[in-house]
Structure formats: structure tokens, C-alpha cells
Design an enzyme around this catalytic site. Structure first.
Site, PDB file in Angstrom:
ATOM      1  N   ASP A  46      -5.992  10.852   3.856  1.00  0.00           N
ATOM      2  CA  ASP A  46      -5.971  11.624   5.099  1.00  0.00           C
ATOM      3  C   ASP A  46      -6.887  12.843   4.971  1.00  0.00           C
ATOM      4  OD1 ASP A  46      -3.809   9.886   6.025  1.00  0.00           O
ATOM      5  OD2 ASP A  46      -2.675  10.881   4.447  1.00  0.00           O
TER       6      ASP A  46
ATOM      7  N   HIS B  22       2.334  11.072   5.269  1.00  0.00           N
ATOM      8  CA  HIS B  22       1.225  10.124   5.474  1.00  0.00           C
ATOM      9  C   HIS B  22       1.647   9.176   6.608  1.00  0.00           C
ATOM     10  CE1 HIS B  22      -2.046   7.386   4.795  1.00  0.00           C
ATOM     11  NE2 HIS B  22      -1.227   6.398   4.496  1.00  0.00           N
TER      12      HIS B  22
HETATM   13  N1  LIG Z   1      -0.954   5.975   0.934  1.00  0.00           N
HETATM   14  C1  LIG Z   1      -2.035   5.510   1.497  1.00  0.00           C
HETATM   15  O1  LIG Z   1      -2.921   6.278   1.914  1.00  0.00           O
HETATM   16  C2  LIG Z   1      -2.264   4.030   1.654  1.00  0.00           C
HETATM   17  C3  LIG Z   1      -1.269   3.136   1.318  1.00  0.00           C
HETATM   18  N2  LIG Z   1      -1.458   1.794   1.469  1.00  0.00           N
HETATM   19  C4  LIG Z   1      -0.336   0.929   1.066  1.00  0.00           C
HETATM   20  O2  LIG Z   1      -0.596   0.373  -0.230  1.00  0.00           O
HETATM   21  C5  LIG Z   1       0.183  -0.808  -0.389  1.00  0.00           C
HETATM   22  C6  LIG Z   1      -0.656  -1.934  -0.986  1.00  0.00           C
HETATM   23  O3  LIG Z   1      -1.672  -2.289  -0.102  1.00  0.00           O
HETATM   24  P1  LIG Z   1      -2.641  -3.530  -0.390  1.00  0.00           P
HETATM   25  O4  LIG Z   1      -3.186  -3.487  -1.770  1.00  0.00           O
HETATM   26  O5  LIG Z   1      -3.571  -3.578   0.749  1.00  0.00           O
HETATM   27  O6  LIG Z   1      -1.609  -4.736  -0.246  1.00  0.00           O
HETATM   28  P2  LIG Z   1      -1.743  -6.239  -0.796  1.00  0.00           P
HETATM   29  O7  LIG Z   1      -0.681  -7.028  -0.109  1.00  0.00           O
HETATM   30  O8  LIG Z   1      -3.152  -6.690  -0.751  1.00  0.00           O
HETATM   31  O9  LIG Z   1      -1.346  -6.058  -2.322  1.00  0.00           O
HETATM   32  C7  LIG Z   1      -0.092  -5.630  -2.717  1.00  0.00           C
HETATM   33  C8  LIG Z   1       0.173  -6.293  -4.049  1.00  0.00           C
HETATM   34  O10 LIG Z   1       1.372  -5.737  -4.557  1.00  0.00           O
HETATM   35  C9  LIG Z   1       2.094  -6.779  -5.183  1.00  0.00           C
HETATM   36  N3  LIG Z   1       3.487  -6.365  -5.270  1.00  0.00           N
HETATM   37  C10 LIG Z   1       4.451  -6.416  -4.321  1.00  0.00           C
HETATM   38  N4  LIG Z   1       5.611  -5.980  -4.813  1.00  0.00           N
HETATM   39  C11 LIG Z   1       5.388  -5.616  -6.086  1.00  0.00           C
HETATM   40  C12 LIG Z   1       6.199  -5.112  -7.116  1.00  0.00           C
HETATM   41  N5  LIG Z   1       7.507  -4.893  -6.925  1.00  0.00           N
HETATM   42  N6  LIG Z   1       5.632  -4.855  -8.314  1.00  0.00           N
HETATM   43  C13 LIG Z   1       4.334  -5.083  -8.519  1.00  0.00           C
HETATM   44  N7  LIG Z   1       3.494  -5.601  -7.594  1.00  0.00           N
HETATM   45  C14 LIG Z   1       4.028  -5.851  -6.391  1.00  0.00           C
HETATM   46  C15 LIG Z   1       1.853  -7.999  -4.300  1.00  0.00           C
HETATM   47  O11 LIG Z   1       2.100  -9.200  -5.006  1.00  0.00           O
HETATM   48  C16 LIG Z   1       0.381  -7.817  -3.939  1.00  0.00           C
HETATM   49  O12 LIG Z   1      -0.491  -8.468  -4.844  1.00  0.00           O
HETATM   50  C17 LIG Z   1       0.760  -1.113   0.985  1.00  0.00           C
HETATM   51  O13 LIG Z   1       2.098  -0.653   1.038  1.00  0.00           O
HETATM   52  C18 LIG Z   1      -0.111  -0.306   1.913  1.00  0.00           C
HETATM   53  O14 LIG Z   1       0.534   0.006   3.131  1.00  0.00           O
HETATM   54  C19 LIG Z   1      -2.624   1.292   1.927  1.00  0.00           C
HETATM   55  C20 LIG Z   1      -3.653   2.138   2.270  1.00  0.00           C
HETATM   56  C21 LIG Z   1      -3.546   3.566   2.186  1.00  0.00           C
HETATM   57  O1  LIG Z   2      -2.378   2.373   7.763  1.00  0.00           O
HETATM   58  C1  LIG Z   2      -1.901   1.671   6.853  1.00  0.00           C
HETATM   59  O2  LIG Z   2      -0.902   0.959   6.955  1.00  0.00           O
HETATM   60  C2  LIG Z   2      -2.564   1.770   5.518  1.00  0.00           C
HETATM   61  C3  LIG Z   2      -2.666   3.201   5.257  1.00  0.00           C
HETATM   62  O3  LIG Z   2      -1.706   3.835   4.867  1.00  0.00           O
HETATM   63  C4  LIG Z   2      -3.861   3.912   5.721  1.00  0.00           C
HETATM   64  O4  LIG Z   2      -4.926   3.305   5.907  1.00  0.00           O
HETATM   65  O5  LIG Z   2      -3.765   5.119   5.891  1.00  0.00           O
END
Ligand SMILES: NC(=O)C1=CN([C@@H]2O[C@H](COP(=O)(O)OP(=O)(O)OC[C@H]3O[C@@H](n4cnc5c(N)ncnc54)[C@H](O)[C@@H]3O)[C@@H](O)[C@H]2O)C=CC1
Ligand SMILES: O=C([O-])CC(=O)C(=O)O
Length: 328
Positions: free
Chosen positions: A162, A190
Site C-alpha cells: 500500500d 491492509h
Molecule cells: N498483504 C498483501 O499486501 C498481499 C497479500 N496477498 C495474499 O497472499 C496470499 C497468497 O497469495 P498467492 O501467492 O497469490 O496465492 P496462491 O494461491 O497462488 O498461493 C498460495 C499458496 O499457499 C499454499 N498454502 C495454503 N495453505 C497453506 C499452509 N497452511 N501452509 C503452507 N502453504 C499453504 C497453497 O498451496 C498455495 O500454493 C493470499 O492470501 C493473498 O490474498 C496477496 C497480495 C498482497
Molecule cells: O487484493 C488482494 O486480494 C491482494 C492484495 O492484498 C493486494 O493486492 O493488495
């Protein structure tokens, strides 16, 4: 003399963010170009996920990173988190179109109780944790509360994406370089309730607020653009942000570990009561980092508009916390 390697656990290592993050950690972008690392990678105990992880590890091997001193795959946090110095908790379900991040709470909260307990049991007592998985602030709060033997201050949530989004919007508006913008803040959660605040921001000694001088733009363009950027990316890409999220995770831990030389950055941290944010609420604050510790920037004026925005995002966090009380 070469530095001893630091152990870094990354969860969700075979996911989209993992695929952008791991290579940069192994390349020294996160902990420094002279800091060897050992990667301890966690995925769910599922054949497909573990197989995907083994493919990512083959690619990491094929990069022959000089700083990579070891790498292991895990399906249990109790082994993945053993003796780690840093935990980057990415693994969680991402949202799809039409969802808010807090809609993920019930699906993801249990992951962070289990992982908090595992950190408590087996990680180094000094382990520093960044939660990326959404809803990031409340998941970080859950992990912190599930790890009572570790210092609460070492649990943090990612507001850096952000912060970076806000920097880039301000650079575009003022026609100045991102690198020249200082003293920006993103308060709170967030989520779209976050409060990106450029009242104190400066470029080359000049006030950004005075340069822009447009409250209408602040309220009706800047705040919603930054607050809803995640949804805009989901709408455009069909998937949530990944490379920019990985980049923000690198920035967050890099600055915590290496220091900010007095520069302000935003981190989601457990409140110490500053700015009337109740203790322990995992809230985005302006901080500076030095010697591996962050410090909240103190003494900033909170005007009526800012107080209203800071309370709005605080109320959402308080509600999220209430909603997970039964797990803690
Ligand atoms: N804080 C932030 O600014 C942001 C947060 N996110 C969040 O990050 C997270 C991951 O996003 P992506 O990589 O795009 O998702 P993705 O679905 O591509 O990958 C997530 C991975 O985590 C694994 N996983 C699920 N539960 C697990 C566990 N208990 N232990 C270990 N691995 C586990 C899954 O098998 C999958 O491979 C989501 O919750 C998303 O909303 C995404 C973008 C920004
Ligand atoms: O928007 C979402 O779900 C993923 C995220 O947290 C971001 O891009 O800020």
C-alpha cells in the site's frame, strides 16, 4: 570473514507470490548482498502442491545463486520453522473478484493459529515474522497471540504494498521521482479502509501537500485508488497481485533487517498505544528501522479528518479481532 547463513522460512512457496519472492531472497535482495541464506519452504501436504514446490526448487537450483547456502522442502510447519531467523507467511487462500480480504478470515485464520504455535515451539527466540496472507493484519495478530513465548513486536503485517502504491500515485501526480518522496504514511488495515496520508510528505524539501494542493483529489481519487488497487488488479489480471506483493515483502524485511537511514516506511505492527491506537492492534504505522528494530515515528499531528480515517480503519480491525477471539 563470510557471514553465517540466516534461515528464512517461506510458506505458500509454490504459489504465485512465492514464485516471485524466492528467487529474490536467494539473490540477496532481502537480507543483503553479503548475507548467505538457507531457505526452508513450506507447502500443504498435498501431492500436487509438493510436486509444484519441487519444480520451483529445481529452478532455484538452476540459478546457482552464490548466496544460497541450503534449501529444504516441508509439509509441516514444525520442521519448516526449526531454528529460523525470518518467517515470511504467504501461504493462504487469495481472494477472487467481488470478495473483500476479510471474507478470507474464516478460511485462513486457522492456518495462522497453527503456524503461530509452530513458531512458538521451534523457531529462534529472535525470529522476525512478516504476514502477507490475507487478511494480513488480523492473521499477523492471530500468529502473534498464538506464540506467547516470542516477542510480540517481532510479528508484523504487510502494509508496504500500500505504501509503495501510494508513492507511485504521488510521483505520477507531482511529476517527481518516486525515490525523492519522503515521509509518507499508510495508517491502519491492509483493506480499503486504510488511510494513506501524505500530509507530512516531502520532495526535495518541499511539502507534497502544498505541491498538490487539492483536497478533492486526495479524498476522491488518491484514497480510493490506493485503497482499491488490489481489487483493480484482480479485475484486470483475473488473479491477485503477486510480483508487486513479493517486491513489497522484500522491501519490508530488507528495511527491518538493514535499516532505513532515518527514512520513514510503513509497517503493520502491534500498537504500543501510540496515536491512541489500542495496544496490540496490528496497525499500519510510520516507522524508521535501525539495528534490526523498528521505531514508531512520534509526535505527528492528527487533525480531525485524519482521526476519523484512523478510527474507521481501527474499527474494522477491532471487529476482525473480535471475530477470531474464539481461536485464541
Ligand atoms: N498483504 C498483501 O499486501 C498481499 C497479500 N496477498 C495474499 O497472499 C496470499 C497468497 O497469495 P498467492 O501467492 O497469490 O496465492 P496462491 O494461491 O497462488 O498461493 C498460495 C499458496 O499457499 C499454499 N498454502 C495454503 N495453505 C497453506 C499452509 N497452511 N501452509 C503452507 N502453504 C499453504 C497453497 O498451496 C498455495 O500454493 C493470499 O492470501 C493473498 O490474498 C496477496 C497480495 C498482497
Ligand atoms: O487484493 C488482494 O486480494 C491482494 C492484495 O492484498 C493486494 O493486492 O493488495
Amino acid at each position: 570473514m563470510a557471514k553465517a547463513p540466516l534461515r528464512v522460512a517461506v510458506t505458500g512457496a509454490a504459489g504465485q507470490i512465492g514464485y516471485s519472492l524466492l528467487f529474490r531472497i536467494a539473490n540477496g535482495d532481502m537480507l543483503g548482498k553479503d548475507q548467505p541464506v538457507i531457505l526452508q519452504l513450506l507447502e500443504i501436504p498435498d501431492e500436487k502442491a509438493q510436486k509444484a514446490l519441487s519444480g520451483v526448487m529445481m529452478e532455484i537450483d538452476d540459478c546457482a545463486f552464490p548466496l544460497l547456502a541450503g534449501m529444504t522442502a516441508h509439509s509441516d510447519p514444525m520442521t519448516a520453522f526449526k531454528d529460523i531467523d525470518y518467517a515470511v507467511l504467504v501461504g493462504a487462500r487469495p481472494r477472487g473478484p467481488g470478495m473483500e480480504r476479510k471474507d478470507l478470515l474464516s478460511a485462513n485464520a486457522q492456518i495462522f493459529t497453527a503456524q503461530g504455535k509452530a513458531l512458538n515451539a521451534v523457531a529462534k527466540r529472535t525470529v522476525k515474522t512478516l504476514v502477507v496472507g490475507n487478511p494480513a493484519n488480523t492473521n499477523a495478530y492471530i500468529a502473534m497471540k498464538s506464540a506467547p513465548d516470542l516477542p510480540a513486536k517481532n510479528f508484523t503485517a504487510m502494509l508496504r504494498l500500500d505504501h509503495n502504491r501510494a508513492l507511485s500515485q504521488l510521483a505520477a501526480k507531482t511529476g517527481k521521482a518516486v525515490a525523492d518522496i519522503e515521509k509518507l504514511i499508510v495508517w491502519g488495515n491492509h483493506s480499503p479502509t486504510m488511510y494513506p496520508d501524505y500530509r507530512f510528505a516531502m520532495i526535495g524539501g518541499q511539502s507534497v501537500k502544498q505541491m498538490i494542493n487539492d483536497e478533492e483529489w486526495n479524498k476522491n481519487t488518491f484514497l480510493p485508488t490506493v485503497g482499491k488497487r488490489g481489487a483493480a488488479i484482480i479485475d484486470a489480471r483475473g488473479l491477485s497481485s503477486a510480483a508487486s506483493a513479493a517486491n513489497a515483502a522484500i522491501d519490508h524485511i530488507h528495511d527491518w533487517h538493514c535499516g532505513t537511514n532515518g527514512k520513514w516506511v510503513t509497517m503493520g505492527i502491534p500498537s504500543d498505544g501510540s496515536y491512541d491506537i489500542p495496544k496490540d492492534v496490528m496497525y499500519g504505522f510510520p516507522v524508521t528501522c535501525e539495528n534490526g528494530e523498528y521505531k514508531i515515528v512520534q509526535g505527528l499531528e492528527v487533525d480531525a479528518f485524519s482521526r476519523e480515517r484512523m478510527n474507521f480503519t481501527l474499527n474494522e480491525l477491532t471487529e476482525e479481532q473480535e471475530g477470531v477471539k474464539h481461536l485464541l
